[in-house]
Design a protein around this motif. Structure first.
Motif, mmCIF file in Angstrom:
data_model
loop_
_atom_site.group_PDB
_atom_site.id
_atom_site.type_symbol
_atom_site.label_atom_id
_atom_site.label_comp_id
_atom_site.label_asym_id
_atom_site.label_seq_id
_atom_site.Cartn_x
_atom_site.Cartn_y
_atom_site.Cartn_z
ATOM 1 N N ASP A 241 6.051 11.111 -1.826
ATOM 2 C CA ASP A 241 5.589 9.835 -1.299
ATOM 3 C C ASP A 241 5.632 9.926 0.219
ATOM 4 O O ASP A 241 6.699 9.904 0.828
ATOM 5 C CB ASP A 241 6.484 8.696 -1.782
ATOM 6 N N ALA A 242 4.471 10.016 0.830
ATOM 7 C CA ALA A 242 4.404 10.242 2.272
ATOM 8 C C ALA A 242 4.504 8.955 3.067
ATOM 9 O O ALA A 242 5.101 8.931 4.155
ATOM 10 C CB ALA A 242 3.111 10.968 2.624
ATOM 11 N N PHE A 243 3.927 7.874 2.540
ATOM 12 C CA PHE A 243 3.840 6.624 3.298
ATOM 13 C C PHE A 243 3.769 5.507 2.271
ATOM 14 O O PHE A 243 2.688 5.115 1.849
ATOM 15 C CB PHE A 243 2.585 6.662 4.179
ATOM 16 N N PRO B 241 0.818 -1.215 0.000
ATOM 17 C CA PRO B 241 0.000 0.000 0.000
ATOM 18 C C PRO B 241 0.854 1.267 0.000
ATOM 19 O O PRO B 241 2.038 1.247 0.380
ATOM 20 C CB PRO B 241 -0.813 -0.113 1.287
ATOM 21 N N ALA B 242 0.235 2.371 -0.397
ATOM 22 C CA ALA B 242 0.956 3.644 -0.451
ATOM 23 C C ALA B 242 -0.028 4.805 -0.393
ATOM 24 O O ALA B 242 -1.197 4.676 -0.771
ATOM 25 C CB ALA B 242 1.793 3.740 -1.728
ATOM 26 N N TYR B 243 0.499 5.935 0.068
ATOM 27 C CA TYR B 243 -0.254 7.189 0.186
ATOM 28 C C TYR B 243 0.694 8.284 -0.272
ATOM 29 O O TYR B 243 1.747 8.481 0.328
ATOM 30 C CB TYR B 243 -0.674 7.369 1.643
ATOM 31 N N TYR C 214 7.338 26.184 3.506
ATOM 32 C CA TYR C 214 8.307 25.536 2.619
ATOM 33 C C TYR C 214 8.987 24.327 3.234
ATOM 34 O O TYR C 214 10.042 23.904 2.774
ATOM 35 C CB TYR C 214 9.339 26.560 2.108
ATOM 36 N N ASN C 215 8.399 23.763 4.277
ATOM 37 C CA ASN C 215 8.821 22.482 4.821
ATOM 38 C C ASN C 215 7.654 21.510 4.702
ATOM 39 O O ASN C 215 6.493 21.920 4.699
ATOM 40 C CB ASN C 215 9.222 22.611 6.296
ATOM 41 N N ILE C 216 7.960 20.214 4.609
ATOM 42 C CA ILE C 216 6.919 19.180 4.619
ATOM 43 C C ILE C 216 7.161 18.290 5.826
ATOM 44 O O ILE C 216 8.244 17.728 5.990
ATOM 45 C CB ILE C 216 6.948 18.327 3.334
ATOM 46 N N THR C 217 6.143 18.171 6.672
ATOM 47 C CA THR C 217 6.208 17.303 7.844
ATOM 48 C C THR C 217 5.265 16.133 7.649
ATOM 49 O O THR C 217 4.083 16.329 7.352
ATOM 50 C CB THR C 217 5.819 18.057 9.122
ATOM 51 N N ALA C 218 5.780 14.917 7.806
ATOM 52 C CA ALA C 218 4.968 13.703 7.796
ATOM 53 C C ALA C 218 5.074 13.081 9.182
ATOM 54 O O ALA C 218 6.185 12.810 9.649
ATOM 55 C CB ALA C 218 5.458 12.728 6.734
#
Length: 406
Positions: free
Chosen positions: A317-319, A282-284, A364-368
């Motif tokens: 690709d977050a997860f 799976p993917a998100y 301008y940052n991405i937090t997962a």
């Protein structure tokens, strides 16, 4: 669905403090499985500074008779709405997965409503119609329940796709023990789209689509480019002419945007004729919505990639589970021709349970990050909740900082 045009006047980055960077965590432990590298299990990854300038080639025409795609160069500053992933993004899901909740939030002070980018040029083929909320098969929006017997009968492609516009209890989780290194603006964040599978399930602000285009209903199909995206019925079994029962056609724009999801990813292989490229993985993930509107990853008859993906218009690709049956999910920023990369620290796949997970674009940052089980997808989120999402503990081995730009 609103197109959300957001902007900030100034660039704000994470402070350069002593932190446990991705590389430092990987110095503690690293292993390789099936060609993929894994370090430590974490519950938060911050991709710092995606504001670099660059160029990519946007698809300008899809020539059906000849099966050819044309492109125009696009230059971006890194902080404008042409920049990869700062402009419109679409959400994508790949099963096996049970989707329980999904919500999108923005800052009301920066919302711009009613501006639509989904209209097409007369010279652009109908493959370029709309952004997508969900793609892929074996993705089952529905009540996620523990399944110790691993019965595949509980997972069907797009089963019971319906949504609930529910008033959730506004239960603010406790403040993180570590200090926040990004202070969110002192304002509430508004929920602009919401899906919940709990009966009676309904939705607002989302359009479910799949690559099943039918020119007599919605989307299109041809011998050059195959099936485009098309609206699917509420149970996902057929193509329909309009969003059902959802509203929308565009992605989500802006420097500041937040996506919350609750899902479960038990182990099931693909069935019947829909084997895909990989099974039980799976993917998100998120794409520049320009990609969703074209031949996403395919080539034209010259072997030239049709979409702007190959030239770096953006994917996050977050997860993502990368191998069959794997229980470690990685994240990666794709921007070919610009700074890009992926963290080998990983998230644990939720098997036999649901997981609440946030992906946040902020300054301008991405937090997962993994969320507490009691985190509420309420109508508004307070600054204290946003601070919890972006908080970074420099002493923790479960927080990873992956620097894209200095």
């Amino acid at each position: 669905m609103h197109l959300l045009a957001l902007s900030l006047a100034a660039l704000s980055l994470l402070p350069l403090v002593t932190t446990k960077t991705s590389a430092q965590l990987c110095n503690i432990h690293t292993s390789e499985t099936d060609g993929n590298w894994y370090c430590l299990e974490v519950d938060k990854i911050i991709y710092r500074n995606i504001s670099q300038s660059g160029t990519y080639n946007r698809t300008s025409n899809m020539d059906i008779p000849n099966g050819l795609c044309s492109h125009d160069p696009v230059a971006y500053s890194g902080t404008d709405l042409l920049a990869p992933l700062i402009g419109e993004v679409s959400i994508h899901l790949r099963g096996p997965m049970n989707l329980s909740q999904l919500a999108v939030y923005t800052l009301p002070s920066t919302d711009v409503k009613g501006h639509v980018h989904g209209r097409r040029s007369e010279h652009i083929h109908k493959h370029m119609g709309v952004a997508v909320f969900a793609t892929g098969t074996s993705c089952s929006p529905g009540e996620a329940t523990p399944s110790p017997d691993n019965s595949p009968s509980t997972y069907k492609p797009f089963v019971n796709i319906s949504l609930e516009h529910a008033e959730l209890a506004s239960t603010a989780p406790s403040t993180a023990s570590s200090p926040s290194i990004v202070s969110a603006e002192e304002a509430t964040w508004n929920r602009v789209a919401y899906y919940a599978s709990k009966s009676p399930a309904q939705a607002t602000g989302f359009a479910f689509m799949a690559n099943v285009g039918n020119p007599g209903v919605s989307g299109t199909w041809d011998t050059s480019f195959g099936s485009s995206l098309a609206y699917v019925s509420s149970d996902g079994t057929e193509v329909v002419s309009q969003p059902a029962p959802f509203n929308g056609a565009d992605g989500w724009n802006g420097v500041n945007k937040l996506f919350l999801v609750e899902f479960q990813m038990d182990h099931y292989d693909n069935t019947n004729n829909d084997q895909g490229l990989i099974s039980d993985a799976p993917a998100y993930w998120f794409l520049n919505s320009l990609i969703s509107r074209t031949l996403q990853y395919g080539n034209d008859r010259r072997g030239v990639p049709c979409s702007c993906w190959i030239t770096g218009c953006g994917e996050f690709d977050a997860f993502e589970v990368l191998a069959r049956g794997e229980e470690r999910a990685k994240s990666t920023l794709h921007r070919q021709g610009n700074f890009e990369g992926g963290d080998s620290n990983y998230f644990r796949r939720p098997v036999g349970r649901t997981l609440k997970f946030a992906v946040m674009w902020y300054q301008y940052n991405i937090t997962a990050t993994v969320l507490p089980d009691d985190f509420s997808f309420s109508q508004t989120l307070l600054s204290s909740q946003i601070d919890q999402i972006v908080a970074y503990d420099s002493n923790s081995n479960t927080h990873s900082l992956f620097a894209i730009g200095a």
